[in-house]
Design an enzyme around this catalytic site. Structure first.
Site, mmCIF file in Angstrom:
data_model
loop_
_atom_site.group_PDB
_atom_site.id
_atom_site.type_symbol
_atom_site.label_atom_id
_atom_site.label_comp_id
_atom_site.label_asym_id
_atom_site.label_seq_id
_atom_site.Cartn_x
_atom_site.Cartn_y
_atom_site.Cartn_z
ATOM 1 N N PRO A 246 0.784 -1.152 0.000
ATOM 2 C CA PRO A 246 0.000 0.000 0.000
ATOM 3 C C PRO A 246 0.842 1.236 0.000
ATOM 4 O O PRO A 246 1.681 1.439 0.846
ATOM 5 C CB PRO A 246 -0.764 -0.116 1.286
ATOM 6 C CG PRO A 246 -0.664 -1.536 1.725
ATOM 7 C CD PRO A 246 0.422 -2.097 0.989
ATOM 8 N N GLU A 247 0.653 2.042 -0.992
ATOM 9 C CA GLU A 247 1.196 3.401 -0.931
ATOM 10 C C GLU A 247 0.060 4.308 -0.457
ATOM 11 O O GLU A 247 -1.019 3.835 -0.150
ATOM 12 C CB GLU A 247 1.702 3.837 -2.303
ATOM 13 C CG GLU A 247 2.946 3.058 -2.711
ATOM 14 C CD GLU A 247 3.859 3.844 -3.616
ATOM 15 O OE1 GLU A 247 3.871 5.088 -3.522
ATOM 16 O OE2 GLU A 247 4.565 3.221 -4.414
#
Length: 268
Positions: free
Chosen positions: A2-3
């Site tokens: 996850p960014e």
DNA sequence: ACACTAACCTGCAAGC
DNA sequence: TGCTTGCAGGTTAGTG
């Protein structure tokens, strides 16, 4: 992981599903995350009501009627809100129970982290830089900050003391959009180019958030539906493929122990 | 100040 | 069909 767009997407899903709900039970199935989940978190969280959610960098903050629950998704973390009767999955490490649903933190690599905070002065939050989508993230900020920085610009924009939430994918993508070679020293970049770079970082992140986050391997939204930004990537993961802009070959190099994808012709 | 290493882990794809 | 190797969204901590 996850960014930032994926974290924001996750947070937005939680807002819809868990706002104003009361935690009725806390279960730690595996405390061995990036940092060990302490047992006292159970009594700290039990019977608390989630008043709202916020985000600082890639940390999701559950604002409780007393204190905060802080969750980082690490590389492979996901949060799912499900019916209590849904079967457990492998790597479901931490569970919050509510009256009618459960929230399960699933993280195969266990690089995520979970903390209870009495207040927001925590060592992991105290030294974070500006939010990329805030007005305070602008060309003068990056320009001034970078004047004595001899490191490459990609490492510079990925430094969370400078700006939070710009991970490997979006660092590559925004440098491509701006036409900046990722090897360029941060202090060699003009204010005009930093103007273009800050705008592109904001654009790329905003667009990805609207698309519901990038889907790579194991990311899914809170409701289990995948995000769909991956088809929009110009350089990330496209080694040896043709550049959409100049038709030249995308290259992969290693910088600071991470893969960098870029187009040597478009990025000078 | 900066780069590099190691650390925390599992899963998957590629190569043999 | 294995087995081994390398790589993956993150981030901190320690060394040189």
């Amino acid at each position: 992981m996850p960014e930032l767009p994926e974290v924001e997407t996750t947070k937005n899903g939680l807002v819809k599903l868990l706002s104003n709900k009361r935690i009725t039970r806390v279960e730690i199935r595996n405390p061995n995350l990036r940092w060990r989940v302490v047992d006292s978190i159970k009594s700290d969280l039990n019977n608390r009501t989630i008043q709202s959610f916020s985000r600082r960098g890639k940390y999701i903050l559950f604002n409780l009627d007393k204190g905060y629950l802080m969750i980082h998704l690490g590389m492979s973390g996901k949060i799912n809100v499900l019916d209590i009767n849904e079967p457990l999955k492998k790597h479901d490490h931490f569970i919050l129970y509510f009256k009618n649903e459960v929230m399960r933190f699933n993280d195969p690599r266990r690089f995520g982290s979970i903390f209870y905070l009495k207040d927001l002065s925590h060592k992991l939050l105290n030294n974070l830089g500006v939010e990329p989508l805030d007005e305070s993230f602008h060309e003068n900020y990056l320009f001034e900050y970078s004047r004595n920085k001899t490191q490459n610009v990609k490492a510079f924009i990925m430094d969370s003391k400078v700006v939070v939430g710009v991970g490997n994918i979006y660092a590559c993508e925004s440098l491509f959009k701006t036409g900046i070679n990722p090897r360029t020293k941060a202090n060699k970049i003009s204010k005009q180019r930093y103007l273009n770079l800050t705008e592109n970082i904001k654009k790329v992140l905003t667009k990805a958030i609207k698309a519901g986050g990038t889907t790579l391997q194991d990311f899914a939204r809170v409701d289990g539906k995948p995000g769909y930004f991956s088809q929009e990537l110009s350089v990330y993961g496209r080694e040896d493929k043709n550049c959409f802009s100049c038709n030249g070959k995308i290259r992969r190099i290693f910088q600071n122990q991470r893969s960098t994808f870029y187009c040597p012709k478009c990025q000078k």
